[in-house]
Design a protein around this motif. Structure first.
Motif, short mmCIF file in Angstrom:
data_model
loop_
_atom_site.label_atom_id
_atom_site.label_comp_id
_atom_site.label_asym_id
_atom_site.label_seq_id
_atom_site.Cartn_x
_atom_site.Cartn_y
_atom_site.Cartn_z
N PRO A 35 0.82 -1.22 0.00
CA PRO A 35 0.00 0.00 0.00
C PRO A 35 0.85 1.27 0.00
CG PRO A 35 -0.76 -1.55 1.67
CD PRO A 35 0.54 -2.07 1.16
N GLY A 56 -2.96 2.32 3.32
CA GLY A 56 -2.91 3.14 2.12
C GLY A 56 -3.63 2.47 0.96
N TYR A 57 -3.41 3.00 -0.24
CA TYR A 57 -4.05 2.46 -1.44
C TYR A 57 -3.22 1.33 -2.02
CZ TYR A 57 -6.88 6.68 -1.25
OH TYR A 57 -7.74 7.66 -0.84
N ILE A 83 -8.47 8.69 -7.04
CA ILE A 83 -8.63 7.26 -6.76
C ILE A 83 -10.07 6.85 -7.01
CG2 ILE A 83 -8.59 5.48 -4.95
CD1 ILE A 83 -5.75 6.23 -5.93
N ASN A 84 -11.02 7.67 -6.58
CA ASN A 84 -12.43 7.37 -6.82
C ASN A 84 -12.75 7.35 -8.31
OD1 ASN A 84 -13.35 6.88 -4.19
ND2 ASN A 84 -13.45 9.07 -3.78
N THR A 94 0.32 5.44 0.88
CA THR A 94 -0.61 6.37 1.50
C THR A 94 -1.00 7.48 0.53
OG1 THR A 94 1.07 7.87 2.40
CG2 THR A 94 0.42 5.98 3.78
N GLY A 95 -2.16 8.05 0.77
CA GLY A 95 -2.61 9.19 -0.03
C GLY A 95 -1.64 10.35 0.06
N ALA A 145 -8.71 0.72 -0.77
CA ALA A 145 -8.15 1.51 0.33
C ALA A 145 -8.01 0.58 1.53
CB ALA A 145 -9.08 2.67 0.66
N THR A 146 -6.80 0.49 2.06
CA THR A 146 -6.55 -0.31 3.25
C THR A 146 -6.16 0.63 4.38
OG1 THR A 146 -4.17 -0.61 2.96
CG2 THR A 146 -5.62 -2.12 1.75
N VAL A 174 -7.65 11.53 -3.28
CA VAL A 174 -8.87 10.79 -2.95
C VAL A 174 -9.85 10.84 -4.12
CG1 VAL A 174 -10.91 10.74 -1.43
CG2 VAL A 174 -8.62 11.06 -0.46
#
Length: 181
Positions: A27, A64-65, A48-49, A29-30, A60-61, A45
Motif C-alpha cells: 500500500p 494506504g491504497y 482514486i475514486n 498512503t494518499g 483503500a486499506t 482521494v
C-alpha cells in the motif's frame, strides 16, 4: 505539507497514480501519492475514486491504497474461511494466518439489516497486523465481527494449498476456525 513533486494535471496524474500503485506490491498512503504528484491528499482521494469508477481494482486499506492483482497474476490460491472468536483473540487469529505466509485480504459479516458487509484488511505480516490493531485501538473502532457476536469470514490468499491447510489446523486448535462439518 510541502509538495516535493512537480504538479501533474488531470488524466496524466491519474495515469501516474495507477503506474505508481502497479509498481509497488504494498500500500501507498494518499499523502505519499500527493507528494509525488504535487497535489493535495484530497485531490488524490478524488482521483482514486475516478479510477475505481473505471473498474480499476484499487482498494483503500488501513495502510494506504493498493492495486489489486488477480490471484492468477500473483500465483496465489484463495480461500474463504469462517472464524468465530472473541475480540481479544483477533491478534492471535491474524498472526496465525500471516505466520503461514498468508495474506488476509478482507473480513466479512452477514448483517441482519445491511446484508453482507466486507472490509479490506490486506495484512501479510506481523507488522501490518500490529498497525491494523493499533489503528483500531487509537480510533476506538469496532470490529465487523462485533456486529455478529464474533462470527466472520476472511478471504485469504497463499502461495500454496499446504500453507492454508497448516494455518487452518492451527486456527482449529486455537478454537478460532469454524468446522465446516
Amino acid at each position: 505539507m510541502k509538495k516535493t513533486g512537480k504538479k501533474i494535471l488531470g488524466e496524466e496524474r491519474r495515469e501516474t497514480l495507477l503506474s505508481l500503485l502497479k509498481e509497488k506490491n504494498a500500500p501507498i498512503t494518499g499523502s505519499e501519492l500527493a507528494e509525488k504528484t504535487g497535489v493535495s491528499r484530497q485531490v488524490i482521494v478524488g482521483d482514486i475514486n475516478l479510477l475505481k469508477a473505471r473498474n480499476i481494482p484499487i482498494i483503500a486499506t488501513s495502510q494506504g491504497y493498493l492495486y489489486m492483482r488477480s490471484p492468477q497474476e500473483n500465483h496465489l490460491i484463495e480461500k474463504t474461511i469462517v472464524c468465530l472468536h472473541s475480540r481479544s483473540q483477533t491478534e492471535e487469529e491474524l498472526n496465525i494466518l500471516v505466520d503461514h505466509g498468508i495474506t488476509v485480504k478482507n473480513v466479512a459479516v452477514e448483517h441482519p439489516i445491511y446484508g453482507d458487509l466486507t472490509a479490506s484488511l490486506m495484512v501479510s505480516n506481523r507488522k501490518e497486523v500490529e498497525h491494523f490493531l493499533t489503528k483500531i485501538k487509537l480510533t476506538n473502532s469496532s470490529l465487523l465481527a462485533d456486529l455478529t457476536s464474533g462470527i466472520h469470514l476472511h478471504t485469504i490468499a497463499a502461495p500454496n494449498k499446504e500453507a492454508i491447510e497448516k494455518a487452518e489446523k492451527e486456527l482449529k486448535a486455537a478454537g478460532i476456525l469454524v468446522d465446516e462439518n
